[in-house]
Design a protein around this motif. Sequence first.
Motif, PDB file in Angstrom:
ATOM      1  N   TRP A 128       0.818  -1.090  -0.001  1.00  0.00           N
ATOM      2  CA  TRP A 128       0.050   0.093   0.206  1.00  0.00           C
ATOM      3  C   TRP A 128       0.890   1.311   0.004  1.00  0.00           C
ATOM      4  CZ3 TRP A 128      -4.796  -0.631  -1.305  1.00  0.00           C
ATOM      5  CH2 TRP A 128      -5.277  -1.914  -0.886  1.00  0.00           C
TER       6      TRP A 128
ATOM      7  N   PRO B  10      -9.183   1.334  -3.268  1.00  0.00           N
ATOM      8  CA  PRO B  10      -8.452   1.615  -2.026  1.00  0.00           C
ATOM      9  C   PRO B  10      -8.878   0.861  -0.913  1.00  0.00           C
ATOM     10  CG  PRO B  10      -9.468   3.483  -3.534  1.00  0.00           C
ATOM     11  CD  PRO B  10      -9.958   2.059  -3.917  1.00  0.00           C
TER      12      PRO B  10
ATOM     13  N   MET C  98      -5.629   8.833   1.590  1.00  0.00           N
ATOM     14  CA  MET C  98      -6.156   7.800   0.977  1.00  0.00           C
ATOM     15  C   MET C  98      -5.069   6.724   0.960  1.00  0.00           C
ATOM     16  SD  MET C  98      -6.772   7.624  -3.319  1.00  0.00           S
ATOM     17  CE  MET C  98      -7.425   6.412  -4.206  1.00  0.00           C
TER      18      MET C  98
ATOM     19  N   ALA D  52      -3.834   3.429  -1.138  1.00  0.00           N
ATOM     20  CA  ALA D  52      -3.856   3.200  -2.190  1.00  0.00           C
ATOM     21  C   ALA D  52      -2.868   2.307  -2.841  1.00  0.00           C
ATOM     22  CB  ALA D  52      -3.841   4.467  -3.342  1.00  0.00           C
TER      23      ALA D  52
END
Length: 440
Positions: free
Chosen positions: A221, A248, A277, A279
Motif C-alpha cells: 500500500w 483503495p 487515501m 491506495a
Amino acid sequence: MTAPDYPALESELIALLGARGATSDMRQREKASVDGARMSPIIAEQLPLGIADLVAFPTTAEQIAQVVGLAAKHGVAITPRGKGTGNYGQAIPMPGGLVLDMSRARTVYEVTEDTITADAGAPMTVLEQAAKAAGKQLWMYPSTVHSSLGGFLGGGSGGTGSIAHGSNDNGFVVALDVVTPESGGQLVHVEGDEVLGYVHNYGTAGIIARATVRVEPAQDWRALYASFDDFYGSLSVLRELGKLTPAPRLVSADTPHISAQLPPDDAIPADRSSLRMIADPAIVTEASAIIEAAGGRIEEVHEGAGVSAALSVLSYNHPIEWLQKSEPGVYFHVEVSGDALIDRIDEVHAVYPGGLLHAEAAYTTPIGMLAGIYESPEAVYAGMDKLRALGVGVHNPHQWNVDFRLAQTLELAAQTDPRGLLNPGKLNPDYAGSTKGAIG
C-alpha cells in the motif's frame, strides 16, 4: 432469587485463572467498567451506568468458556470486554456482576490461504502482522487498530478495507467459537450464516471466544495525502476515488476546521481540507490525476510497512475525537451515510449548529461522522429526523441497545441465555429504531 455469592465465585475464578486472573479490587473494577461512552455527551450525562463486582482475565478461549460457566452457575451477570474502545456504553456492566476482560486471550492459531484464526482478545494489529508474515492481509480492520478481534466482531462494523468488502457481517466472519450460559462452560462452534447470530450484538446472545475471519493476498500500500482549498473539492472526488480498481483500502476527507485539529503533520495543512487515501501503487498515478484535475494538490505519498495503520487511525470516529479533544464539551456526532452527504452537503451541515462532516468512501455509498455543537438530547434527535428528510441514513450512537438484527438476537438469546445473564441492559425488546434508535 438468591443474591450471587461473589466471594465464592472469586475463589473459583482464582483457582481456575491464578491469583492475577480475577479480582474484586475497586480500582480494577472501576477501570473495567468504563469504555468510550464519554464521546457521547448524551450518555456522558448519565454516567456512571454501572460498576463490576468482579473482573476476570482469562488467557485462552477455553478459559473464557469456563469463566462464563462458573458465573452462570452462580447466576452472575457477565459483561464481555475487549480493549474497552466501544464508544457508547456497550461494555459497561450496568447491573454490576462480572466483567469478562478478554484482552489477555491473544493467541493467533493459523493463517491459511483464505483465513486467519485467533482468540477473541487478539488485537487487530497482531492479526494483520501475522497475516503479512504469510503474505496475506485482513479483509478489513477498524480505525481503532488496537481493538480486539472479539470486540470488532461483537461491537464494531467496518473500517479500513470496507470499500472493497463492506461491513464485518458481509462474509468476513467464517467461523466462531462462542460460549453461552447454557453451554455448560463449553465452546460452541458455529459456521456460515449461524455466525450472524453473534455479530454486532455486544455478546447478548453468546460471547465470542475465538474467531476465524477472511484474509486475502497482501498488497504493497501507499499512503496518499492530498488537500483542497475547501471541503467541496475533497467531496467532489471522494466517490470517484473510491471506485478505482484495485479498490483503495481507505479514502477519508475532512473540512479545514477538522483537518486543523488532527495531529500536526506537514502533509495535512491546517488551513485546507485534507484528503487521505490508502491506495494500491497501481492507482496512485490515476488518483493523483483525478485530484489535481479537481483543483487539489498532492502533499505527500508515503510507502512502507506502517502506512496503512497511520491513515487508519485518522479515519471514521477518530477525526471527531480529535475535534472533541481540541474543544472539550462542545461537539457531539452522529453516524451518517448516503449520496446526500456529497450532493446536499450545505443542507447537511446546516442541520446542526457548527455542523462539520468527516467523510469516507465506502462499499456502496459515502458514509461519515457529522459533528455539531451540543445543545440537548432533544436537539440531537430532532436533527436526525431532519437528516433523514434530506435522504441521509442515520445511525444513533447515543444509546447502547442492540440495533442490528434485534428480533433475531432476541429469538436466539431466548435459547442461549434464558436468564438474561449476558450483558444485561443491552437487549431491550421494546427498542424499535425510532428517532432515538438506529438505522434511518
